[in-house]
Write a protein that holds these residues in place. Structure first.
Motif, PDB file in Angstrom:
ATOM      1  N   ILE A 102      31.016  49.447  39.659  1.00 24.26           N
ATOM      2  CA  ILE A 102      32.368  49.566  39.125  1.00 24.26           C
ATOM      3  C   ILE A 102      32.571  51.002  38.639  1.00 24.26           C
ATOM      4  N   HIS A 103      33.616  51.653  39.144  1.00 26.19           N
ATOM      5  CA  HIS A 103      33.887  53.038  38.745  1.00 26.19           C
ATOM      6  C   HIS A 103      34.069  53.137  37.228  1.00 26.19           C
ATOM      7  N   THR A 104      33.483  54.172  36.574  1.00 28.02           N
ATOM      8  CA  THR A 104      32.899  55.297  37.257  1.00 28.02           C
ATOM      9  C   THR A 104      31.367  55.224  37.248  1.00 28.02           C
ATOM     10  N   ARG A 105      30.782  54.975  36.086  1.00 25.62           N
ATOM     11  CA  ARG A 105      29.333  55.073  35.983  1.00 25.62           C
ATOM     12  C   ARG A 105      28.573  53.883  36.550  1.00 25.62           C
ATOM     13  N   GLY A 106      29.273  52.829  36.883  1.00 18.47           N
ATOM     14  CA  GLY A 106      28.608  51.731  37.568  1.00 18.47           C
ATOM     15  C   GLY A 106      28.186  52.094  38.983  1.00 18.47           C
ATOM     16  N   VAL A 107      28.843  53.081  39.578  1.00 19.47           N
ATOM     17  CA  VAL A 107      28.538  53.478  40.964  1.00 19.47           C
ATOM     18  C   VAL A 107      27.161  54.131  41.077  1.00 19.47           C
ATOM     19  N   PRO A 108      26.862  55.185  40.299  1.00 18.89           N
ATOM     20  CA  PRO A 108      25.507  55.736  40.388  1.00 18.89           C
ATOM     21  C   PRO A 108      24.430  54.752  39.935  1.00 18.89           C
ATOM     22  N   LEU A 109      24.745  53.882  38.992  1.00 16.83           N
ATOM     23  CA  LEU A 109      23.769  52.872  38.586  1.00 16.83           C
ATOM     24  C   LEU A 109      23.444  51.936  39.746  1.00 16.83           C
ATOM     25  N   ASP A 157      27.781  47.563  36.252  1.00 14.76           N
ATOM     26  CA  ASP A 157      28.576  48.373  35.335  1.00 14.76           C
ATOM     27  C   ASP A 157      27.667  48.944  34.255  1.00 14.76           C
ATOM     28  N   ASP A 158      28.191  49.925  33.525  1.00 13.81           N
ATOM     29  CA  ASP A 158      27.368  50.564  32.503  1.00 13.81           C
ATOM     30  C   ASP A 158      27.351  49.790  31.196  1.00 13.81           C
ATOM     31  N   VAL A 159      28.529  49.410  30.688  1.00 16.04           N
ATOM     32  CA  VAL A 159      28.608  48.724  29.401  1.00 16.04           C
ATOM     33  C   VAL A 159      29.444  47.458  29.526  1.00 16.04           C
ATOM     34  N   LEU A 160      28.934  46.368  29.004  1.00 15.01           N
ATOM     35  CA  LEU A 160      29.694  45.119  28.908  1.00 15.01           C
ATOM     36  C   LEU A 160      30.138  44.966  27.460  1.00 15.01           C
ATOM     37  N   PHE A 161      31.450  44.884  27.274  1.00 15.74           N
ATOM     38  CA  PHE A 161      32.017  44.825  25.918  1.00 15.74           C
ATOM     39  C   PHE A 161      32.887  43.578  25.830  1.00 15.74           C
ATOM     40  N   SER A 162      34.173  43.710  25.941  1.00 19.16           N
ATOM     41  CA  SER A 162      35.076  42.564  25.809  1.00 19.16           C
ATOM     42  C   SER A 162      35.015  41.628  27.015  1.00 19.16           C
ATOM     43  N   GLY A 163      34.664  42.174  28.184  1.00 18.27           N
ATOM     44  CA  GLY A 163      34.646  41.377  29.405  1.00 18.27           C
ATOM     45  C   GLY A 163      35.877  41.569  30.262  1.00 18.27           C
ATOM     46  N   ARG A 164      36.857  42.328  29.785  1.00 10.76           N
ATOM     47  CA  ARG A 164      38.107  42.466  30.524  1.00 10.76           C
ATOM     48  C   ARG A 164      37.947  43.306  31.799  1.00 10.76           C
ATOM     49  N   THR A 165      37.059  44.284  31.768  1.00 13.01           N
ATOM     50  CA  THR A 165      36.794  45.047  32.991  1.00 13.01           C
ATOM     51  C   THR A 165      36.195  44.141  34.057  1.00 13.01           C
ATOM     52  N   ILE A 166      35.299  43.255  33.660  1.00  8.45           N
ATOM     53  CA  ILE A 166      34.656  42.359  34.630  1.00  8.45           C
ATOM     54  C   ILE A 166      35.653  41.332  35.150  1.00  8.45           C
ATOM     55  N   ARG A 167      36.538  40.856  34.288  1.00  8.09           N
ATOM     56  CA  ARG A 167      37.582  39.950  34.781  1.00  8.09           C
ATOM     57  C   ARG A 167      38.405  40.635  35.859  1.00  8.09           C
ATOM     58  N   ALA A 168      38.762  41.892  35.626  1.00  5.99           N
ATOM     59  CA  ALA A 168      39.513  42.650  36.619  1.00  5.99           C
ATOM     60  C   ALA A 168      38.695  42.827  37.901  1.00  5.99           C
ATOM     61  N   ALA A 169      37.387  43.049  37.743  1.00  3.87           N
ATOM     62  CA  ALA A 169      36.521  43.220  38.909  1.00  3.87           C
ATOM     63  C   ALA A 169      36.452  41.939  39.741  1.00  3.87           C
ATOM     64  N   LEU A 170      36.408  40.795  39.080  1.00  2.00           N
ATOM     65  CA  LEU A 170      36.370  39.523  39.805  1.00  2.00           C
ATOM     66  C   LEU A 170      37.659  39.315  40.596  1.00  2.00           C
ATOM     67  N   ASP A 171      38.790  39.709  40.018  1.00  2.00           N
ATOM     68  CA  ASP A 171      40.055  39.618  40.744  1.00  2.00           C
ATOM     69  C   ASP A 171      40.047  40.541  41.960  1.00  2.00           C
ATOM     70  N   ALA A 172      39.488  41.745  41.785  1.00  2.00           N
ATOM     71  CA  ALA A 172      39.413  42.695  42.896  1.00  2.00           C
ATOM     72  C   ALA A 172      38.523  42.160  44.018  1.00  2.00           C
ATOM     73  N   VAL A 173      37.402  41.585  43.654  1.00  2.00           N
ATOM     74  CA  VAL A 173      36.491  41.007  44.649  1.00  2.00           C
ATOM     75  C   VAL A 173      37.176  39.873  45.397  1.00  2.00           C
ATOM     76  N   ASN A 174      37.928  39.058  44.689  1.00  2.36           N
ATOM     77  CA  ASN A 174      38.634  37.940  45.309  1.00  2.36           C
ATOM     78  C   ASN A 174      39.595  38.411  46.401  1.00  2.36           C
ATOM     79  N   ASP A 175      40.177  39.593  46.219  1.00  7.38           N
ATOM     80  CA  ASP A 175      41.081  40.140  47.225  1.00  7.38           C
ATOM     81  C   ASP A 175      40.341  40.740  48.417  1.00  7.38           C
ATOM     82  N   LEU A 176      39.042  41.024  48.241  1.00  6.72           N
ATOM     83  CA  LEU A 176      38.270  41.627  49.324  1.00  6.72           C
ATOM     84  C   LEU A 176      37.683  40.607  50.283  1.00  6.72           C
ATOM     85  N   GLY A 177      37.448  39.387  49.814  1.00  7.68           N
ATOM     86  CA  GLY A 177      36.837  38.387  50.680  1.00  7.68           C
ATOM     87  C   GLY A 177      36.236  37.254  49.885  1.00  7.68           C
TER      88      GLY A 177
END
Length: 201
Positions: A52-59, A116-136
């Protein structure tokens, strides 16, 4: 940088505070995560790491390199931009979008590991799950994070965690990586009152 980090200015990590993880700590954490991913998946077959951009990518790339070294098997790596899927876009309209990159074969049937680099509230991951759902339609979606600092606002849990770092909400956890910042460190410092009040990420 993930929005989970509550940066002082957009795109700039905090430079103050105390170091809680150094380069060796980060390296050990990523090695442990890599082995856990392999054990959970029973090997490298069918894995796709999406940073997940940004620092999740190099990780994600570092984890893939470690898996490849252990298994002599190349693991697919991609990147995921969640900007347009965030529920705080109206309050942060200046977010710069990045490119989502996935293998030409797509994600259908793959075991996707979000990184991802930091897991905090979880809202970034919720957004990521929605993005993945649109990919396949992957076979499974899992989550690996370098740091879990708590304070969840959504029922989201990481499958693989490098370091559980209990923190006050009035603190900022900043991940700095050599590929972007020229140094590998995790720092914790006091966050601006405005960032705490806004409940970023």
């Amino acid at each position: 940088m993930s929005a989970e980090q509550t940066p002082a200015t957009p795109g700039a990590p905090a430079t103050g505070g105390r170091t809680v993880l150094d380069a060796r700590d980060i390296a050990r954490a990523l090695t442990r995560i890599s082995h856990e991913i392999l054990e959970r998946n029973k090997g490298p077959e069918g894995l796709l790491l999406l940073g997940i951009h940004t620092r999740g990518v190099p990780l994600a790339k570092r984890i893939a390199e470690r898996i490849s070294t252990v298994e002599d098997h190349t693991v697919a790596v991609g990147s995921l931009d969640v900007t347009m899927y965030r529920d705080d876009l109206r309050s942060h309209p200046t977010r710069s979008p990045h490119h989502t990159q996935t293998p030409a074969s797509g994600i259908d049937g793959k075991v996707v590991v979000l990184v991802d680099d930091v897991l905090f509230s979880g809202r970034t991951i919720r957004a990521a799950l929605d993005a993945v759902n649109d990919l396949g339609r992957p076979a499974a979606v899992r989550l690996a994070v370098l740091v879990d600092r708590g304070h969840r606002e959504l029922p989201i849990r990481a499958d693989h965690v490098g370091k559980n770092l209990p923190s006050a909400r009035a603190e900022r956890v900043s991940v700095l990586l050599d590929e972007i910042d020229g140094v590998d460190e995790v720092r914790i410092s006091d966050a601006p009152k405005s960032a705490v009040k806004e409940g970023v990420a």
